[in-house]
Scaffold this motif. Structure first.
Motif, PDB file in Angstrom:
ATOM      1  N   LEU A  51       6.769  -1.279  -2.523  1.00  0.00           N
ATOM      2  CA  LEU A  51       5.975  -1.779  -1.397  1.00  0.00           C
ATOM      3  C   LEU A  51       5.428  -0.606  -0.579  1.00  0.00           C
ATOM      4  CD1 LEU A  51       8.306  -4.654  -0.143  1.00  0.00           C
ATOM      5  CD2 LEU A  51       6.265  -4.850  -1.587  1.00  0.00           C
ATOM      6  N   PRO A  52       4.230  -0.768  -0.054  1.00  0.00           N
ATOM      7  CA  PRO A  52       3.706   0.274   0.832  1.00  0.00           C
ATOM      8  C   PRO A  52       4.478   0.246   2.162  1.00  0.00           C
ATOM      9  CG  PRO A  52       2.153  -1.544   0.660  1.00  0.00           C
ATOM     10  CD  PRO A  52       3.276  -1.851  -0.267  1.00  0.00           C
ATOM     11  N   PRO A  53       4.469   1.373   2.879  1.00  0.00           N
ATOM     12  CA  PRO A  53       3.730   2.600   2.566  1.00  0.00           C
ATOM     13  C   PRO A  53       4.460   3.480   1.557  1.00  0.00           C
ATOM     14  CG  PRO A  53       4.874   2.866   4.647  1.00  0.00           C
ATOM     15  CD  PRO A  53       5.157   1.459   4.186  1.00  0.00           C
ATOM     16  N   GLN A  54       3.677   4.111   0.685  1.00  0.00           N
ATOM     17  CA  GLN A  54       4.180   5.106  -0.255  1.00  0.00           C
ATOM     18  C   GLN A  54       3.406   6.416   0.007  1.00  0.00           C
ATOM     19  OE1 GLN A  54       6.732   4.713  -2.336  1.00  0.00           O
ATOM     20  NE2 GLN A  54       7.007   2.521  -1.898  1.00  0.00           N
ATOM     21  N   ILE A  55       4.156   7.533   0.012  1.00  0.00           N
ATOM     22  CA  ILE A  55       3.567   8.820   0.402  1.00  0.00           C
ATOM     23  C   ILE A  55       3.495   9.734  -0.817  1.00  0.00           C
ATOM     24  CG2 ILE A  55       3.794  10.845   1.899  1.00  0.00           C
ATOM     25  CD1 ILE A  55       5.586   7.722   2.919  1.00  0.00           C
ATOM     26  N   PHE A  56       2.317  10.321  -1.010  1.00  0.00           N
ATOM     27  CA  PHE A  56       2.088  11.269  -2.101  1.00  0.00           C
ATOM     28  C   PHE A  56       1.434  12.535  -1.527  1.00  0.00           C
ATOM     29  CE2 PHE A  56       2.565   7.397  -4.409  1.00  0.00           C
ATOM     30  CZ  PHE A  56       2.983   7.743  -5.680  1.00  0.00           C
ATOM     31  N   ASN A  57       1.677  13.652  -2.194  1.00  0.00           N
ATOM     32  CA  ASN A  57       0.933  14.890  -1.940  1.00  0.00           C
ATOM     33  C   ASN A  57       0.063  15.107  -3.173  1.00  0.00           C
ATOM     34  OD1 ASN A  57      -0.055  17.484  -1.542  1.00  0.00           O
ATOM     35  ND2 ASN A  57       1.863  18.213  -0.588  1.00  0.00           N
ATOM     36  N   GLU A  58      -1.244  14.759  -3.009  1.00  0.00           N
ATOM     37  CA  GLU A  58      -2.137  14.644  -4.166  1.00  0.00           C
ATOM     38  C   GLU A  58      -1.527  13.638  -5.156  1.00  0.00           C
ATOM     39  OE1 GLU A  58      -5.101  15.691  -4.575  1.00  0.00           O
ATOM     40  OE2 GLU A  58      -5.311  17.100  -2.913  1.00  0.00           O
ATOM     41  N   GLU A  59      -1.124  14.078  -6.326  1.00  0.00           N
ATOM     42  CA  GLU A  59      -0.541  13.146  -7.311  1.00  0.00           C
ATOM     43  C   GLU A  59       0.978  13.286  -7.406  1.00  0.00           C
ATOM     44  OE1 GLU A  59      -2.520  13.771 -10.984  1.00  0.00           O
ATOM     45  OE2 GLU A  59      -4.453  12.980 -10.281  1.00  0.00           O
ATOM     46  N   GLU A  60       1.556  14.128  -6.526  1.00  0.00           N
ATOM     47  CA  GLU A  60       3.015  14.334  -6.557  1.00  0.00           C
ATOM     48  C   GLU A  60       3.674  13.392  -5.569  1.00  0.00           C
ATOM     49  OE1 GLU A  60       6.215  18.053  -6.319  1.00  0.00           O
ATOM     50  OE2 GLU A  60       4.071  18.392  -6.010  1.00  0.00           O
ATOM     51  N   TYR A  61       4.664  12.663  -6.068  1.00  0.00           N
ATOM     52  CA  TYR A  61       5.323  11.655  -5.236  1.00  0.00           C
ATOM     53  C   TYR A  61       6.279  12.318  -4.237  1.00  0.00           C
ATOM     54  CZ  TYR A  61       8.060   7.489  -4.051  1.00  0.00           C
ATOM     55  OH  TYR A  61       8.692   6.462  -3.386  1.00  0.00           O
ATOM     56  N   CYS A  62       6.168  11.912  -2.968  1.00  0.00           N
ATOM     57  CA  CYS A  62       7.061  12.429  -1.912  1.00  0.00           C
ATOM     58  C   CYS A  62       8.179  11.436  -1.617  1.00  0.00           C
ATOM     59  CB  CYS A  62       6.262  12.701  -0.631  1.00  0.00           C
ATOM     60  SG  CYS A  62       5.006  13.979  -0.796  1.00  0.00           S
ATOM     61  N   GLY A  63       7.842  10.152  -1.435  1.00  0.00           N
ATOM     62  CA  GLY A  63       8.861   9.160  -1.144  1.00  0.00           C
ATOM     63  C   GLY A  63       8.268   7.961  -0.452  1.00  0.00           C
ATOM     64  N   ASP A  64       9.156   6.982  -0.144  1.00  0.00           N
ATOM     65  CA  ASP A  64       8.707   5.783   0.557  1.00  0.00           C
ATOM     66  C   ASP A  64       9.015   5.912   2.049  1.00  0.00           C
ATOM     67  OD1 ASP A  64      11.415   5.630   0.579  1.00  0.00           O
ATOM     68  OD2 ASP A  64      11.565   3.695  -0.465  1.00  0.00           O
ATOM     69  N   TYR A  65       8.993   4.787   2.755  1.00  0.00           N
ATOM     70  CA  TYR A  65       9.188   4.816   4.210  1.00  0.00           C
ATOM     71  C   TYR A  65      10.583   5.316   4.580  1.00  0.00           C
ATOM     72  CZ  TYR A  65       9.993   3.282   8.970  1.00  0.00           C
ATOM     73  OH  TYR A  65      10.319   3.249  10.288  1.00  0.00           O
ATOM     74  N   ASP A  66      11.607   4.851   3.855  1.00  0.00           N
ATOM     75  CA  ASP A  66      12.980   5.252   4.184  1.00  0.00           C
ATOM     76  C   ASP A  66      13.149   6.771   4.052  1.00  0.00           C
ATOM     77  OD1 ASP A  66      13.745   2.631   4.703  1.00  0.00           O
ATOM     78  OD2 ASP A  66      14.306   2.259   2.608  1.00  0.00           O
ATOM     79  N   ASP A  67      12.602   7.347   2.990  1.00  0.00           N
ATOM     80  CA  ASP A  67      12.683   8.803   2.817  1.00  0.00           C
ATOM     81  C   ASP A  67      11.913   9.533   3.933  1.00  0.00           C
ATOM     82  OD1 ASP A  67      14.145   8.424   0.481  1.00  0.00           O
ATOM     83  OD2 ASP A  67      12.323   8.343  -0.754  1.00  0.00           O
ATOM     84  N   PHE A  68      10.759   8.986   4.252  1.00  0.00           N
ATOM     85  CA  PHE A  68       9.939   9.570   5.323  1.00  0.00           C
ATOM     86  C   PHE A  68      10.670   9.550   6.657  1.00  0.00           C
ATOM     87  CE2 PHE A  68       6.943   9.128   8.815  1.00  0.00           C
ATOM     88  CZ  PHE A  68       6.036  10.154   8.582  1.00  0.00           C
ATOM     89  N   ASP A  69      11.259   8.406   6.994  1.00  0.00           N
ATOM     90  CA  ASP A  69      11.946   8.259   8.278  1.00  0.00           C
ATOM     91  C   ASP A  69      13.147   9.201   8.363  1.00  0.00           C
ATOM     92  OD1 ASP A  69      12.227   6.923  10.819  1.00  0.00           O
ATOM     93  OD2 ASP A  69      14.013   5.960   9.980  1.00  0.00           O
ATOM     94  N   LEU A  70      13.905   9.340   7.263  1.00  0.00           N
ATOM     95  CA  LEU A  70      15.057  10.248   7.262  1.00  0.00           C
ATOM     96  C   LEU A  70      14.612  11.703   7.440  1.00  0.00           C
ATOM     97  CD1 LEU A  70      18.084  10.737   6.841  1.00  0.00           C
ATOM     98  CD2 LEU A  70      17.636  10.826   4.369  1.00  0.00           C
ATOM     99  N   ALA A  71      13.553  12.093   6.752  1.00  0.00           N
ATOM    100  CA  ALA A  71      13.063  13.470   6.880  1.00  0.00           C
ATOM    101  C   ALA A  71      12.577  13.746   8.293  1.00  0.00           C
ATOM    102  CB  ALA A  71      11.931  13.711   5.883  1.00  0.00           C
TER     103      ALA A  71
END
Length: 212
Positions: free
Chosen positions: A64-84
């Motif tokens: 489910l969105p939001p999903q975060i990418f750096n160009e085509e490299e996967y960074c993580g979803d919302y939970d990973d983003f919030d923890l970082a």
């Protein structure tokens, strides 16, 4: 390298909308450049398929969105983003280097600290000058007080000299008395000799009278 945020503009899930808004708000507050990709828009089927195939699904069948990418490299979803974001490792999570503005701001802050420190040291210099001036003033006062101390120290000396003169006068008087006593004793001896001569003369005259 561009940060890509895959979102859903027509999602009926309130939780998804809140998470999408929070991610975009945090990125804006940190001046992070990003690109939003709405997978629900017409013609975005390839982007939607790319997000679903390269993302990780947690509690649902599809990611489910939001999903975060750096160009085509996967960074993580919302939970990973919030923890970082909470542990202050958002740049590491987004796979980006610290922005150049942050480095410049850090350099400027360090320079301002050095200037402030130098300013404090320079502001302390007048105080040291004041201390030196105070020391010089004390030395001047001590020098000006020295003559008075010398005068005070000279008074006992003058008293001592007076005492010496008095002692000298006494010694002179004593010597004069001794001379007078010697003269008197000399006079007494002369009178005694004269008396003896007179006695002898009287005896002689008495003998002459007897002979006659």
């Amino acid at each position: 390298m561009v940060i890509k945020i895959y979102i859903s503009g027509i999602s009926g899930n309130k939780e998804v909308k809140k998470r999408q808004q929070r991610v975009l708000m945090i990125l804006d507050s940190k001046n992070v450049e990003y690109e939003t990709i709405d997978i629900t828009e017409p013609g975005k089927e390839m982007e939607k398929e790319f997000m679903q195939t390269n993302s990780i699904a947690r509690d649902s069948k599809y990611p489910l969105p939001p999903q975060i990418f750096n160009e085509e490299e996967y960074c993580g979803d919302y939970d990973d983003f919030d923890l970082a974001n909470e542990i202050d490792e958002l740049e590491k999570f987004l796979l980006v280097a610290p922005p150049a503005n942050a480095k410049e701001n850090a350099v400027d802050s360090n320079e301002s600290k050095e200037i402030q420190e130098n300013g404090n040291t320079t502001s302390r210099e007048p105080s040291t000058d004041k201390d030196a001036a105070a020391v010089q003033a004390q030395s001047v006062e001590e020098r000006t007080n020295l003559p008075s101390e010398n005068v005070q120290s000279d008074e006992p000396k003058s008293i001592e000299h007076d005492g010496e003169t008095k002692n000298g006068d006494k010694s002179v008087e004593n010597t004069e008395e001794n001379v007078e006593n010697e003269e008197k004793s000399g006079d007494q001896e002369e009178t005694a000799e004269n008396e003896e001569e007179n006695d002898k003369n009287e005896e002689k005259s008495g003998d002459q009278e007897k002979e006659e």
